[in-house]
Scaffold this motif. Structure first.
Motif, PDB file in Angstrom:
ATOM      1  N   ILE A 146     -11.153  -2.130  -7.209  1.00 11.21           N
ATOM      2  CA  ILE A 146     -10.822  -2.747  -8.520  1.00 11.21           C
ATOM      3  C   ILE A 146      -9.649  -3.061  -9.284  1.00 11.21           C
ATOM      4  O   ILE A 146      -8.754  -2.147  -9.217  1.00 11.21           O
ATOM      5  CB  ILE A 146     -11.646  -2.114  -9.470  1.00 11.21           C
ATOM      6  CG1 ILE A 146     -13.206  -1.857  -9.054  1.00 11.21           C
ATOM      7  CG2 ILE A 146     -11.608  -2.658 -11.230  1.00 11.21           C
ATOM      8  CD1 ILE A 146     -13.746  -0.901  -9.987  1.00 11.21           C
ATOM      9  N   ALA A 147      -9.249  -4.258  -8.870  1.00 13.03           N
ATOM     10  CA  ALA A 147      -7.724  -4.696  -9.316  1.00 13.03           C
ATOM     11  C   ALA A 147      -6.990  -4.129 -10.420  1.00 13.03           C
ATOM     12  O   ALA A 147      -5.864  -3.680 -10.505  1.00 13.03           O
ATOM     13  CB  ALA A 147      -7.506  -6.129  -9.175  1.00 13.03           C
ATOM     14  N   VAL A 148      -7.832  -4.000 -11.464  1.00 13.19           N
ATOM     15  CA  VAL A 148      -7.273  -3.352 -12.780  1.00 13.19           C
ATOM     16  C   VAL A 148      -7.265  -2.043 -12.923  1.00 13.19           C
ATOM     17  O   VAL A 148      -6.601  -1.668 -14.232  1.00 13.19           O
ATOM     18  CB  VAL A 148      -7.842  -4.261 -14.164  1.00 13.19           C
ATOM     19  CG1 VAL A 148      -7.893  -5.494 -14.078  1.00 13.19           C
ATOM     20  CG2 VAL A 148      -9.639  -3.775 -13.884  1.00 13.19           C
ATOM     21  N   LEU A 149      -7.775  -1.419 -12.132  1.00  8.87           N
ATOM     22  CA  LEU A 149      -7.597   0.142 -12.381  1.00  8.87           C
ATOM     23  C   LEU A 149      -6.774   0.723 -11.047  1.00  8.87           C
ATOM     24  O   LEU A 149      -6.513   0.082 -10.106  1.00  8.87           O
ATOM     25  CB  LEU A 149      -8.937   0.831 -11.778  1.00  8.87           C
ATOM     26  CG  LEU A 149     -10.285   0.479 -12.635  1.00  8.87           C
ATOM     27  CD1 LEU A 149     -11.602   1.097 -12.144  1.00  8.87           C
ATOM     28  CD2 LEU A 149      -9.908   0.502 -14.213  1.00  8.87           C
ATOM     29  N   ASN A 150      -5.966   1.969 -11.357  1.00  4.98           N
ATOM     30  CA  ASN A 150      -5.073   2.518 -10.647  1.00  4.98           C
ATOM     31  C   ASN A 150      -5.845   3.275  -9.454  1.00  4.98           C
ATOM     32  O   ASN A 150      -7.014   3.582  -9.493  1.00  4.98           O
ATOM     33  CB  ASN A 150      -4.052   3.363 -11.377  1.00  4.98           C
ATOM     34  CG  ASN A 150      -4.686   4.702 -12.242  1.00  4.98           C
ATOM     35  OD1 ASN A 150      -5.752   5.040 -11.708  1.00  4.98           O
ATOM     36  ND2 ASN A 150      -4.064   5.096 -13.326  1.00  4.98           N
ATOM     37  N   THR A 197      -0.835  11.284  -3.226  1.00  6.77           N
ATOM     38  CA  THR A 197      -0.463  12.127  -4.241  1.00  6.77           C
ATOM     39  C   THR A 197       0.608  11.428  -5.034  1.00  6.77           C
ATOM     40  O   THR A 197       0.720  11.482  -6.429  1.00  6.77           O
ATOM     41  CB  THR A 197       0.153  13.607  -3.653  1.00  6.77           C
ATOM     42  OG1 THR A 197      -0.831  14.206  -2.974  1.00  6.77           O
ATOM     43  CG2 THR A 197       0.488  14.411  -5.012  1.00  6.77           C
ATOM     44  N   GLN A 198       1.566  10.781  -4.463  1.00  6.65           N
ATOM     45  CA  GLN A 198       2.735  10.035  -5.249  1.00  6.65           C
ATOM     46  C   GLN A 198       2.105   8.832  -5.830  1.00  6.65           C
ATOM     47  O   GLN A 198       3.057   7.950  -6.319  1.00  6.65           O
ATOM     48  CB  GLN A 198       3.536   9.843  -4.117  1.00  6.65           C
ATOM     49  CG  GLN A 198       4.457  11.294  -3.505  1.00  6.65           C
ATOM     50  CD  GLN A 198       4.496  12.067  -4.498  1.00  6.65           C
ATOM     51  OE1 GLN A 198       5.268  12.040  -5.577  1.00  6.65           O
ATOM     52  NE2 GLN A 198       4.266  13.534  -4.295  1.00  6.65           N
ATOM     53  N   TYR A 199       1.064   8.408  -5.259  1.00  4.63           N
ATOM     54  CA  TYR A 199       0.689   6.993  -5.642  1.00  4.63           C
ATOM     55  C   TYR A 199      -0.417   6.907  -6.548  1.00  4.63           C
ATOM     56  O   TYR A 199      -1.072   5.588  -6.861  1.00  4.63           O
ATOM     57  CB  TYR A 199       0.263   6.144  -4.402  1.00  4.63           C
ATOM     58  CG  TYR A 199       1.427   6.129  -3.415  1.00  4.63           C
ATOM     59  CD1 TYR A 199       2.410   4.926  -3.603  1.00  4.63           C
ATOM     60  CD2 TYR A 199       1.556   6.958  -2.492  1.00  4.63           C
ATOM     61  CE1 TYR A 199       3.335   5.108  -2.670  1.00  4.63           C
ATOM     62  CE2 TYR A 199       2.704   6.919  -1.569  1.00  4.63           C
ATOM     63  CZ  TYR A 199       3.541   5.890  -1.521  1.00  4.63           C
ATOM     64  OH  TYR A 199       4.403   5.830  -0.812  1.00  4.63           O
ATOM     65  N   THR A 200      -0.874   7.823  -7.322  1.00  2.00           N
ATOM     66  CA  THR A 200      -2.290   7.907  -8.074  1.00  2.00           C
ATOM     67  C   THR A 200      -2.241   6.956  -9.396  1.00  2.00           C
ATOM     68  O   THR A 200      -3.210   6.326  -9.833  1.00  2.00           O
ATOM     69  CB  THR A 200      -2.403   9.285  -8.626  1.00  2.00           C
ATOM     70  OG1 THR A 200      -1.285   9.761  -9.201  1.00  2.00           O
ATOM     71  CG2 THR A 200      -2.860  10.269  -7.554  1.00  2.00           C
ATOM     72  N   GLY A 231      -2.768  -0.131   4.449  1.00  2.00           N
ATOM     73  CA  GLY A 231      -3.322   1.081   4.790  1.00  2.00           C
ATOM     74  C   GLY A 231      -3.279   1.926   3.780  1.00  2.00           C
ATOM     75  O   GLY A 231      -4.277   2.899   3.736  1.00  2.00           O
ATOM     76  N   GLN A 232      -2.389   2.090   2.642  1.00  2.00           N
ATOM     77  CA  GLN A 232      -2.717   2.806   1.298  1.00  2.00           C
ATOM     78  C   GLN A 232      -4.105   2.477   0.679  1.00  2.00           C
ATOM     79  O   GLN A 232      -5.056   3.417   0.190  1.00  2.00           O
ATOM     80  CB  GLN A 232      -1.574   2.666   0.662  1.00  2.00           C
ATOM     81  CG  GLN A 232      -0.415   3.458   0.948  1.00  2.00           C
ATOM     82  CD  GLN A 232       0.976   2.894   0.439  1.00  2.00           C
ATOM     83  OE1 GLN A 232       0.949   1.741  -0.172  1.00  2.00           O
ATOM     84  NE2 GLN A 232       1.953   3.849   0.354  1.00  2.00           N
ATOM     85  N   ARG A 233      -4.408   1.086   0.523  1.00  4.31           N
ATOM     86  CA  ARG A 233      -5.569   0.556  -0.065  1.00  4.31           C
ATOM     87  C   ARG A 233      -6.670   1.281   0.642  1.00  4.31           C
ATOM     88  O   ARG A 233      -7.722   1.459   0.208  1.00  4.31           O
ATOM     89  CB  ARG A 233      -5.578  -0.994   0.054  1.00  4.31           C
ATOM     90  CG  ARG A 233      -4.675  -1.365  -0.940  1.00  4.31           C
ATOM     91  CD  ARG A 233      -4.803  -2.939  -1.008  1.00  4.31           C
ATOM     92  NE  ARG A 233      -3.672  -3.702  -1.171  1.00  4.31           N
ATOM     93  CZ  ARG A 233      -3.616  -4.985  -1.284  1.00  4.31           C
ATOM     94  NH1 ARG A 233      -4.480  -5.937  -0.916  1.00  4.31           N
ATOM     95  NH2 ARG A 233      -2.219  -5.651  -1.389  1.00  4.31           N
TER      96      ARG A 233
END
Length: 225
Positions: free
Chosen positions: A97-101, A135-138, A148-150
């Motif tokens: 969901i694009a608008v959520l972190n 952890t660093q990308y929440t 890859g992160q997605r």
């Protein structure tokens, strides 16, 4: 007793006035804790098979048992509950969901379950973000992440409800080979440590080295297992 059991399953689609048979008499079973790949060319029925197992689609004929429940006899609400509580999905297009972190994307299925406190939801989402190395990308949104992160977010979201089964449709299709290998190793690790049943579709021969069992599908039929 297998965790998944399909007996003589067919799936037909109407394409204009033409009837297209996506699955033709499929018999297929999966034991709990398997790490299994479904392989076949485009149009062979891989995605249809996953969608039926995942209660996204329904069989035209035949029997589909998931965790001892006959899903072909369930109503929409029953299938929705089974999908929410028993099954996790990892899509090749990520479906974030694009608008959520990152943390909010991982939390989303838990919010739908409406069973845990906000504190417990946040704690569980953070633990799964940590488990997939985010952890660093929440607090990043999907647009700020690499492919890859997605995909790691998608894996954490699929696992956060502690499902019995995780279905992955071409999970490495949009990733480079090195990132794809990392994602498969992560899935393998989670399978070994949490005993979650993983089924992933692919037509990439390199992906198959990770599978403990390979099921081949062609023209809507299982031709080899």
């Amino acid at each position: 007793m297998p965790i998944i059991q399909l007996s003589n399953v067919t799936k037909d689609y109407a394409l204009g006035e033409t009837l297209v048979s996506a699955l033709r008499g499929v018999d297929f079973s999966v034991e709990k804790g398997e790490f299994l790949s479904i392989i076949g060319p485009s149009g062979s029925g891989k995605t249809t098979l996953l969608n039926i197992i995942g209660c996204i689609d329904t069989a035209t004929t035949g029997s589909v048992m998931i965790s001892d429940q006959e899903i072909t006899k369930m109503n929409d609400e029953g299938r929705t509950d089974l999908r929410l509580y028993k099954i996790g999905f990892i899509f090749q297009t990520f479906n974030l969901i694009a608008v959520l972190n990152v943390l909010e994307n991982i939390e989303f299925p838990l919010l739908l379950m409406d069973k845990l406190s906000k504190e417990e939801i946040r704690k569980r989402a953070q633990e799964h973000a940590d488990a997939v190395g985010l952890t660093q990308y929440t607090h990043h949104r999907p647009s700020e992440l690499s492919g890859g992160q997605r995909q790691r977010v998608a894996i954490a979201r699929a696992l956060v409800t502690n499902p019995d089964i995780v279905l992955a449709d071409e999970p490495t299709a949009n990733l480079d080979s090195k990132t794809g290998a990392t994602i498969l190793q992560l899935m393998q690790h989670l399978n070994e440590t949490q005993k979650t049943t993983f089924i992933f579709s692919t037509h990439d021969p390199e992906v198959l080295q990770y599978a403990r069992r390979i099921v081949k599908i062609k023209d809507g039929r299982i031709v080899e297992s």
